[in-house]
Design an enzyme around this catalytic site. Structure first.
Site, PDB file in Angstrom:
ATOM      1  N   LYS A 179     -34.344   2.034   2.637  1.00 23.57           N
ATOM      2  CA  LYS A 179     -34.895   0.724   2.252  1.00 23.57           C
ATOM      3  C   LYS A 179     -34.143  -0.445   2.883  1.00 23.57           C
ATOM      4  CE  LYS A 179     -32.797   0.541  -2.382  1.00 23.57           C
ATOM      5  NZ  LYS A 179     -31.616   1.289  -1.923  1.00 23.57           N
ATOM      6  N   ARG A 187     -24.230   8.420   7.321  1.00 21.20           N
ATOM      7  CA  ARG A 187     -23.922   7.025   7.679  1.00 21.20           C
ATOM      8  C   ARG A 187     -22.465   6.634   7.427  1.00 21.20           C
ATOM      9  NH1 ARG A 187     -27.343   4.095   2.824  1.00 21.20           N
ATOM     10  NH2 ARG A 187     -25.944   4.888   1.235  1.00 21.20           N
ATOM     11  N   ARG A 232     -20.383   5.327   5.179  1.00 21.24           N
ATOM     12  CA  ARG A 232     -19.903   4.047   4.662  1.00 21.24           C
ATOM     13  C   ARG A 232     -18.698   4.313   3.770  1.00 21.24           C
ATOM     14  NH1 ARG A 232     -24.867   1.575   1.758  1.00 21.24           N
ATOM     15  NH2 ARG A 232     -23.681   2.459   0.038  1.00 21.24           N
ATOM     16  N   ARG A 235     -24.567   8.308  -7.400  1.00 18.82           N
ATOM     17  CA  ARG A 235     -25.564   7.254  -7.194  1.00 18.82           C
ATOM     18  C   ARG A 235     -26.980   7.788  -7.405  1.00 18.82           C
ATOM     19  NH1 ARG A 235     -22.435   5.154  -2.821  1.00 18.82           N
ATOM     20  NH2 ARG A 235     -23.932   5.907  -1.306  1.00 18.82           N
ATOM     21  N   ARG A 290     -32.251  -2.861 -10.168  1.00 21.50           N
ATOM     22  CA  ARG A 290     -31.930  -1.441 -10.252  1.00 21.50           C
ATOM     23  C   ARG A 290     -32.007  -0.931 -11.685  1.00 21.50           C
ATOM     24  NH1 ARG A 290     -28.616  -1.095  -5.425  1.00 21.50           N
ATOM     25  NH2 ARG A 290     -27.864   0.995  -4.993  1.00 21.50           N
TER      26      ARG A 290
HETATM   27  P1  AMP Z   1     -26.422  -0.157  -2.133  1.00 16.47           P
HETATM   28  O1  AMP Z   1     -25.886  -0.557  -0.798  1.00 16.47           O
HETATM   29  O2  AMP Z   1     -27.669  -0.912  -2.511  1.00 16.47           O
HETATM   30  O3  AMP Z   1     -26.603   1.317  -2.278  1.00 16.47           O
HETATM   31  O4  AMP Z   1     -25.325  -0.590  -3.215  1.00 16.47           O
HETATM   32  C1  AMP Z   1     -24.000  -0.082  -3.168  1.00 16.47           C
HETATM   33  C2  AMP Z   1     -23.355  -0.165  -4.547  1.00 16.47           C
HETATM   34  O5  AMP Z   1     -23.325  -1.529  -4.995  1.00 16.47           O
HETATM   35  C3  AMP Z   1     -24.100   0.580  -5.653  1.00 16.47           C
HETATM   36  O6  AMP Z   1     -23.737   1.941  -5.673  1.00 16.47           O
HETATM   37  C4  AMP Z   1     -23.631  -0.179  -6.888  1.00 16.47           C
HETATM   38  O7  AMP Z   1     -22.318   0.189  -7.251  1.00 16.47           O
HETATM   39  C5  AMP Z   1     -23.580  -1.610  -6.395  1.00 16.47           C
HETATM   40  N1  AMP Z   1     -24.877  -2.327  -6.574  1.00 16.47           N
HETATM   41  C6  AMP Z   1     -25.691  -2.848  -5.607  1.00 16.47           C
HETATM   42  N2  AMP Z   1     -26.769  -3.434  -6.132  1.00 16.47           N
HETATM   43  C7  AMP Z   1     -26.656  -3.280  -7.483  1.00 16.47           C
HETATM   44  C8  AMP Z   1     -27.473  -3.639  -8.600  1.00 16.47           C
HETATM   45  N3  AMP Z   1     -28.646  -4.285  -8.434  1.00 16.47           N
HETATM   46  N4  AMP Z   1     -27.039  -3.301  -9.838  1.00 16.47           N
HETATM   47  C9  AMP Z   1     -25.877  -2.663 -10.035  1.00 16.47           C
HETATM   48  N5  AMP Z   1     -25.072  -2.274  -9.027  1.00 16.47           N
HETATM   49  C10 AMP Z   1     -25.444  -2.567  -7.765  1.00 16.47           C
END
Ligand code: AMP
Length: 181
Positions: free
Chosen positions: A11, A125, A127, A138, A86
């Site tokens: 996404k 990836r 990260r 996750r 989320r």
């Molecule tokens: P992402 O890159 O979107 O997978 O986000 C990486 C990490 O950031 C997630 O595993 C969460 O720990 C935190 N995170 C990002 N967006 C949110 C959100 N909307 N609500 C809660 N945690 C978030």
């Protein structure tokens, strides 16, 4: 618009491509948090451990971040949200923020990818928060807290589902078709 999908669904990639095409910002809450961690800010220090464990940052912190970002000038003409909302409470917060701006969501795109492919992609990836344990956590968080949003947006007639298993360009074509853009 909102892009919905499990971690590794692509996404973020699709949000960036589409945002460029539509001339609106792609807003990734994950990127914003990773930048805060890298900068060593108070926010970064407070969320780092949670992110490394693959857990979700609390709704109140996220509400503050998203509210401020959506108030910026470049988001006035539209935006693509990647990684927010989320949780169901976050979706409610987003509705409130938008109502306050006399705006509303046009669509929510769900990018669907089978779980084994998600793990493979996330591991590829590399990260900093992508240890196998964090990736699995996750996915668990996604199933428990984010998947209910599928129904939430279905009943609001906003949800468009897209098969996310093909190449980047195939998925972009499918997302564009679903959004009619
Ligand atoms: P992402 O890159 O979107 O997978 O986000 C990486 C990490 O950031 C997630 O595993 C969460 O720990 C935190 N995170 C990002 N967006 C949110 C959100 N909307 N609500 C809660 N945690 C978030």
């Amino acid at each position: 618009m909102v892009l919905l999908g499990a971690p590794g669904s692509g996404k973020g990639t699709q949000a960036a491509i589409l945002a460029g095409r539509l001339g609106v910002p792609a807003i990734s809450t994950g990127d914003m948090l990773r930048q805060a961690v890298a900068a060593g800010s108070a926010l970064g220090r407070s969320v780092e451990g949670t992110m490394m464990r693959g857990k979700l940052v609390d709704d109140a912190t996220m509400a503050e971040i998203v509210r401020r970002r959506l108030e910026e000038d470049d988001a006035r003409r539209g935006f693509l949200l990647d990684g927010y909302p989320r949780t169901v409470p976050q979706a409610g917060t987003l509705e409130e923020i938008l109502a306050g701006q006399q705006a509303r969501l046009d669509a929510v795109v769900l990018i669907e990818v089978p779980e084994p492919v998600l793990v493979e992609r996330a591991l590829a990836r590399k990260r900093s928060d992508d240890t196998e344990e964090a990736i699995r956590e996750r996915l668990v968080e996604y199933g428990k807290k984010t998947e209910p949003l599928v129904r939430y947006y279905q009943v609001r007639s906003l949800l468009r589902e897209v098969d996310g298993e093909g190449s980047v360009s195939e998925v972009t074509a499918a997302v564009s078709a679903a959004l009619e853009v």
